[in-house]
Design a protein around this motif. Structure first.
Motif, PDB file in Angstrom:
ATOM      1  N   CYS A 287       0.830  -1.201   0.000  1.00 38.15           N
ATOM      2  CA  CYS A 287       0.000   0.000   0.000  1.00 38.15           C
ATOM      3  C   CYS A 287       0.866   1.255   0.000  1.00 38.15           C
ATOM      4  CB  CYS A 287      -0.908  -0.020   1.224  1.00 38.15           C
ATOM      5  SG  CYS A 287      -2.078   1.323   1.323  1.00 38.15           S
ATOM      6  N   ARG A 288       1.883   1.240   0.843  1.00 34.41           N
ATOM      7  CA  ARG A 288       2.764   2.408   0.945  1.00 34.41           C
ATOM      8  C   ARG A 288       3.589   2.590  -0.332  1.00 34.41           C
ATOM      9  NH1 ARG A 288       3.420   7.117   1.225  1.00 34.41           N
ATOM     10  NH2 ARG A 288       5.429   7.947   1.852  1.00 34.41           N
ATOM     11  N   LEU A 289       4.014   1.497  -0.933  1.00 29.67           N
ATOM     12  CA  LEU A 289       4.797   1.601  -2.168  1.00 29.67           C
ATOM     13  C   LEU A 289       3.958   2.182  -3.303  1.00 29.67           C
ATOM     14  CD1 LEU A 289       6.748  -1.776  -1.945  1.00 29.67           C
ATOM     15  CD2 LEU A 289       7.749   0.513  -1.807  1.00 29.67           C
ATOM     16  N   PHE A 290       2.717   1.713  -3.436  1.00 27.63           N
ATOM     17  CA  PHE A 290       1.813   2.288  -4.443  1.00 27.63           C
ATOM     18  C   PHE A 290       1.626   3.786  -4.180  1.00 27.63           C
ATOM     19  CE2 PHE A 290       0.796  -1.995  -5.573  1.00 27.63           C
ATOM     20  CZ  PHE A 290       0.107  -1.968  -6.773  1.00 27.63           C
ATOM     21  N   GLY A 291       1.365   4.127  -2.899  1.00 26.01           N
ATOM     22  CA  GLY A 291       1.146   5.532  -2.548  1.00 26.01           C
ATOM     23  C   GLY A 291       2.360   6.395  -2.805  1.00 26.01           C
ATOM     24  N   LYS A 292       3.535   5.869  -2.512  1.00 20.92           N
ATOM     25  CA  LYS A 292       4.775   6.633  -2.697  1.00 20.92           C
ATOM     26  C   LYS A 292       4.996   6.969  -4.165  1.00 20.92           C
ATOM     27  CE  LYS A 292       8.740   8.268  -1.091  1.00 20.92           C
ATOM     28  NZ  LYS A 292       8.743   9.484  -0.253  1.00 20.92           N
ATOM     29  N   LEU A 293       4.721   6.015  -5.041  1.00 21.20           N
ATOM     30  CA  LEU A 293       4.901   6.268  -6.475  1.00 21.20           C
ATOM     31  C   LEU A 293       3.950   7.357  -6.958  1.00 21.20           C
ATOM     32  CD1 LEU A 293       5.291   2.598  -7.765  1.00 21.20           C
ATOM     33  CD2 LEU A 293       7.092   4.288  -7.433  1.00 21.20           C
ATOM     34  N   LYS A 294       2.751   7.398  -6.374  1.00 23.10           N
ATOM     35  CA  LYS A 294       1.795   8.444  -6.747  1.00 23.10           C
ATOM     36  C   LYS A 294       2.257   9.802  -6.225  1.00 23.10           C
ATOM     37  CE  LYS A 294      -2.349   9.652  -8.354  1.00 23.10           C
ATOM     38  NZ  LYS A 294      -2.741   9.446  -9.751  1.00 23.10           N
ATOM     39  N   GLU A 295       2.701   9.814  -4.975  1.00 21.71           N
ATOM     40  CA  GLU A 295       3.153  11.076  -4.369  1.00 21.71           C
ATOM     41  C   GLU A 295       4.322  11.680  -5.129  1.00 21.71           C
ATOM     42  OE1 GLU A 295       4.256  10.037  -0.438  1.00 21.71           O
ATOM     43  OE2 GLU A 295       2.318   9.133  -0.023  1.00 21.71           O
ATOM     44  N   GLU A 296       5.228  10.819  -5.563  1.00 23.03           N
ATOM     45  CA  GLU A 296       6.439  11.308  -6.235  1.00 23.03           C
ATOM     46  C   GLU A 296       6.211  11.554  -7.720  1.00 23.03           C
ATOM     47  OE1 GLU A 296       9.137  12.157  -4.716  1.00 23.03           O
ATOM     48  OE2 GLU A 296       8.469  11.509  -2.743  1.00 23.03           O
ATOM     49  N   ASN A 297       4.943  11.516  -8.145  1.00 18.22           N
ATOM     50  CA  ASN A 297       4.556  11.856  -9.521  1.00 18.22           C
ATOM     51  C   ASN A 297       5.174  10.951 -10.584  1.00 18.22           C
ATOM     52  OD1 ASN A 297       2.917  14.146  -8.801  1.00 18.22           O
ATOM     53  ND2 ASN A 297       4.803  15.270  -8.385  1.00 18.22           N
ATOM     54  N   PHE A 298       5.367   9.666 -10.249  1.00 21.47           N
ATOM     55  CA  PHE A 298       5.787   8.710 -11.280  1.00 21.47           C
ATOM     56  C   PHE A 298       4.592   8.292 -12.129  1.00 21.47           C
ATOM     57  CE2 PHE A 298       9.268   8.302  -8.226  1.00 21.47           C
ATOM     58  CZ  PHE A 298      10.347   8.431  -9.087  1.00 21.47           C
ATOM     59  N   PHE A 299       3.399   8.675 -11.673  1.00 15.94           N
ATOM     60  CA  PHE A 299       2.176   8.483 -12.447  1.00 15.94           C
ATOM     61  C   PHE A 299       1.453   9.823 -12.479  1.00 15.94           C
ATOM     62  CE2 PHE A 299       3.410   4.345 -11.077  1.00 15.94           C
ATOM     63  CZ  PHE A 299       2.991   3.462 -12.061  1.00 15.94           C
ATOM     64  N   GLY A 300       0.751  10.108 -13.573  1.00 17.13           N
ATOM     65  CA  GLY A 300       0.079  11.390 -13.735  1.00 17.13           C
ATOM     66  C   GLY A 300      -1.021  11.600 -12.720  1.00 17.13           C
ATOM     67  N   PRO A 301      -1.502  12.860 -12.562  1.00 18.94           N
ATOM     68  CA  PRO A 301      -2.514  13.172 -11.550  1.00 18.94           C
ATOM     69  C   PRO A 301      -3.813  12.398 -11.748  1.00 18.94           C
ATOM     70  CG  PRO A 301      -2.116  15.063 -13.001  1.00 18.94           C
ATOM     71  CD  PRO A 301      -1.053  14.057 -13.293  1.00 18.94           C
ATOM     72  N   LYS A 302      -4.167  12.089 -12.998  1.00 17.82           N
ATOM     73  CA  LYS A 302      -5.396  11.344 -13.258  1.00 17.82           C
ATOM     74  C   LYS A 302      -5.105   9.894 -13.644  1.00 17.82           C
ATOM     75  CE  LYS A 302      -8.162  15.355 -14.622  1.00 17.82           C
ATOM     76  NZ  LYS A 302      -9.031  15.955 -15.664  1.00 17.82           N
ATOM     77  N   GLU A 303      -3.854   9.510 -13.526  1.00 18.66           N
ATOM     78  CA  GLU A 303      -3.442   8.161 -13.913  1.00 18.66           C
ATOM     79  C   GLU A 303      -3.422   7.255 -12.681  1.00 18.66           C
ATOM     80  OE1 GLU A 303       0.310   6.043 -16.266  1.00 18.66           O
ATOM     81  OE2 GLU A 303       0.419   8.137 -15.636  1.00 18.66           O
ATOM     82  N   GLU A 304      -3.988   6.075 -12.818  1.00 16.46           N
ATOM     83  CA  GLU A 304      -4.018   5.132 -11.709  1.00 16.46           C
ATOM     84  C   GLU A 304      -2.678   4.407 -11.623  1.00 16.46           C
ATOM     85  OE1 GLU A 304      -7.805   2.690 -10.001  1.00 16.46           O
ATOM     86  OE2 GLU A 304      -7.284   2.460 -12.097  1.00 16.46           O
ATOM     87  N   VAL A 305      -2.209   4.197 -10.399  1.00 17.88           N
ATOM     88  CA  VAL A 305      -0.954   3.456 -10.212  1.00 17.88           C
ATOM     89  C   VAL A 305      -1.246   1.974 -10.421  1.00 17.88           C
ATOM     90  CG1 VAL A 305       0.921   2.891  -8.622  1.00 17.88           C
ATOM     91  CG2 VAL A 305      -0.115   5.165  -8.558  1.00 17.88           C
ATOM     92  N   LYS A 306      -0.656   1.420 -11.468  1.00 17.83           N
ATOM     93  CA  LYS A 306      -0.812  -0.008 -11.744  1.00 17.83           C
ATOM     94  C   LYS A 306       0.570  -0.646 -11.801  1.00 17.83           C
ATOM     95  CE  LYS A 306      -5.230   0.158 -14.181  1.00 17.83           C
ATOM     96  NZ  LYS A 306      -5.980  -0.214 -15.397  1.00 17.83           N
ATOM     97  N   LEU A 307       0.761  -1.690 -11.012  1.00 17.59           N
ATOM     98  CA  LEU A 307       2.043  -2.379 -10.941  1.00 17.59           C
ATOM     99  C   LEU A 307       1.841  -3.867 -11.163  1.00 17.59           C
ATOM    100  CD1 LEU A 307       3.594  -0.652  -7.777  1.00 17.59           C
ATOM    101  CD2 LEU A 307       3.919  -0.010 -10.168  1.00 17.59           C
ATOM    102  N   GLU A 308       2.963  -4.545 -11.434  1.00 13.61           N
ATOM    103  CA  GLU A 308       2.937  -5.999 -11.606  1.00 13.61           C
ATOM    104  C   GLU A 308       3.568  -6.652 -10.388  1.00 13.61           C
ATOM    105  OE1 GLU A 308       5.200  -9.094 -14.512  1.00 13.61           O
ATOM    106  OE2 GLU A 308       3.861  -7.671 -15.536  1.00 13.61           O
ATOM    107  N   ALA A 309       2.901  -7.681  -9.889  1.00 10.75           N
ATOM    108  CA  ALA A 309       3.416  -8.432  -8.744  1.00 10.75           C
ATOM    109  C   ALA A 309       3.528  -9.897  -9.140  1.00 10.75           C
ATOM    110  CB  ALA A 309       2.493  -8.285  -7.537  1.00 10.75           C
TER     111      ALA A 309
END
Length: 605
Positions: A493-515
């Protein structure tokens, strides 16, 4: 009708004793006390006086060695479908209250009662007697945001002989005008924000803000219809003290402006020459979206308001302080306008995150949500005291570091989710998940001198390592997370949130990762299912892409990889569902105890 029943009365109690008690607590009554053996009755002049007597006396005042119980006196023939619910948390939203009441039947009406108490009171009418009785049994004494609800019958003068329940399915019917706001805020049309305004003020101005015997702060509270907490005892000796303002967005802004004006006047009176900026505290999870891509949002606010805005660096964050300081410099008018825009962005971020959470958070099986600490009695940025957040592992440990991308879960989620989740039996097994992140994000995840990843690992209760890069120019890096389900949830949860905070994904872009998770090769078929049925159902249920690559060569532990791609909740749900399948396979693999081992010893004759 405001007749009161007084129970648990001592045999020694007299009418004069009750007169003294009511006079001592300044509770008016409109007739004599009718004292019987073990109980008594009295009439109050109005509902307000009756409620005051119930709130102040019931279970709290002792008479001849016995705590008296005070409640409405309702004849059995009038105990129909109408209840009064008291001691409702003052910041509880109508939608939350409606959802809680609808669990027990069809609610025909729900009206707020005006009181002098901090908590709220509502009168509720259900469609049928059994529904009202069930609601009273379930809700009376139940805890909501650290408040014990008090439920009692109130006289229903319109009660008639009922046939079969006309309530239909449980829920609210469409009678009556729509309501808005919070029960604690009366009939004001504006909805109280779930996110309070938190600000820092110089310690030397706290006395002026409070005023003589609290007169100034009471006046602000009354004028702005807000609840204001000044945390004077926090950080003894600190140059600044936090203030938390609960109200509608307009009420928060109005209170903030008044406080700024008081500080400005006090500065003139005390010949304080330094500039007094407005400092707003905001949870780190919202700051990235406040700033916007390349700082566009912040620049626009500065341009529109004429206010200079700076934000404290990430390095200032600690395990116990997830808030960043937003400093606004300019005239009081400019700061007020900027505060409105800043808080508007923060509230939008919160609402967006809560909407996403609302969709899927209660769908994740196999998690002990109490152990997550995601839903404390006061979410981050919402509680009165951020430095007093418990350490990781204690209740509220997660938000103290800002694990969730939601930044401030309301207490309602605590009650709803913890009630629906059962703790896992025994010690949960450790799991290993490989999460793939953009290679450019590695520095942000590690943090200065490894501080961020150490704090995250400590708070989540998981081992978190970043695997060495593969190839000359890798676009992704693998994060290896080892820990039980709750630790996996918090860390990911924190890793997804961190990527959003640091703008690695756009403001309207959902953070999607592969696990990637590994499963025993003999269980891969169970994950896929006959003709791919199970894996297709998994994808439909979770909204995640789930792939078990064909023709894999099992590793040295006879395991193969399952790939899961999607947003945070989709990934979590898919992981938990797959772990459920694996647990079922393991149970089936366990040898059954031999019947000979349990042969009973024959009894001697």
């Amino acid at each position: 009708m405001n007749k009161l029943y007084i129970g648990n009365v001592s045999a020694e109690a007299s009418e004069e004793d009750f007169e003294t008690v009511f006079e001592q607590w300044k509770i008016p009554h409109s007739g004599p006390f009718l004292v019987k053996t073990g109980y008594a009755f009295v009439d109050c002049p109005d509902e307000k006086a009756a409620m005051k007597a119930i709130d102040i006396l019931s279970g709290k005042v002792e008479l001849h060695g016995k705590l008296i119980e005070v409640d409405y006196s309702v004849p059995k023939r009038l105990r129909s479908c109408k209840l009064q619910i008291r001691n409702i948390p003052p910041h509880m939203q109508w939608e939350v209250l409606d959802g809680m009441l609808a669990q027990y039947g069809t609610v025909e009406s729900c009206e707020q009662v005006n009181t002098d108490t901090e908590t709220a009171v509502v009168n509720v009418r259900y469609a049928a007697k059994d529904q009202a009785r069930l609601s009273m049994e379930k809700l009376n004494g139940s805890m909501m945001e650290n408040y014990a609800l008090k439920v009692s019958y109130i006289p229903d003068e319109t009660a008639v002989q009922e046939g079969p329940s006309a309530g239909g399915r449980r829920g609210f019917n469409a009678r009556g005008p729509p309501r808005s706001g919070s029960p604690g805020l009366g009939a004001r049309p504006k909805v109280q924000s779930d996110i309070p305004l938190r600000m820092l003020v110089p310690t030397q101005f706290v006395g002026a803000i409070i005023g003589k015997e609290g007169a100034t702060i009471r006046n602000i509270t009354k004028q702005t219809h807000s609840k204001i907490d000044i945390h004077r005892k926090e950080n003894a000796g600190a140059a600044e003290k936090p203030i938390t303002i609960h109200s509608t967005p307009e009420g928060c802004s109005s209170a903030c402006t008044t406080i700024m004006e008081i500080m400005q006047k006090e500065a003139v009176d005390t010949k304080f020459t330094e500039e007094i900026p407005l400092k707003i505290l905001a949870h780190n999870n919202f700051v990235g979206r406040l700033i916007g891509k390349e700082g566009r949002n912040l620049k626009k606010i500065e341009l529109d308001t004429g206010c200079k805005i700076t934000i404290s660096p990430l390095q200032d964050l600690t395990l116990y302080n997830p808030e960043r300081t937003i400093t606004l410099k300019g005239s009081i008018e400019a700061c007020s306008r900027a505060e409105e825009e800043v808080m508007k962005k923060i509230r939008e971020s919160y609402d967006s995150d809560m909407a996403a959470m609302n969709l899927q958070s209660n769908l994740i099986p196999g998690l002990n949500l109490n152990a997550l600490g995601l839903f404390p009695g006061g979410g981050p940025g919402m509680g009165p005291s951020m430095p007093s957040v418990p350490p990781p592992g204690a209740h509220g440990g997660c938000p103290s570091f800002g694990c969730s991308p939601y930044g401030g879960e309301g207490p309602f989620w605590a009650s709803m989710l913890s009630a629906s989740s059962q703790p896992l039996a025994g010690q949960p097994e450790s799991e290993t998940v490989h999460l793939f992140i953009p290679a450019l994000a590695v520095g942000a995840i590690i943090g200065k001198q490894g501080q961020h990843i150490k704090q995250l690992s400590h708070f989540a209760g998981a081992s978190i390592k970043i695997a060495p890069a593969e190839g000359l120019d890798p676009k992704q890096r693998m994060v290896i997370i080892v820990g039980p389900p709750e630790a996996q949830f918090k860390a990911q949860c924190r890793l997804f949130g961190k990527l959003k905070e640091e703008n690695f994904f756009g403001p309207k872009e959902e953070v999607k990762l592969e696990a990637h998770i590994k499963v025993p090769s003999f269980a891969a078929g169970r994950v896929i299912g006959k003709g791919g049925k199970t894996v297709n159902e998994l994808q439909n249920l979770t909204c995640a892409e789930v792939v078990v690559p064909r023709d894999q060569t099992p590793d040295e532990n006879d395991q193969v990889i399952v790939k899961i791609s999607g947003h945070f909740f989709a990934c979590q749900l898919a992981q938990r569902k797959i772990q459920e399948i694996l647990a079922q396979v393991r149970r089936q693999q366990q040898p059954k105890p031999s019947s000979g081992a349990q042969t009973p010893i024959p009894r001697r004759k």
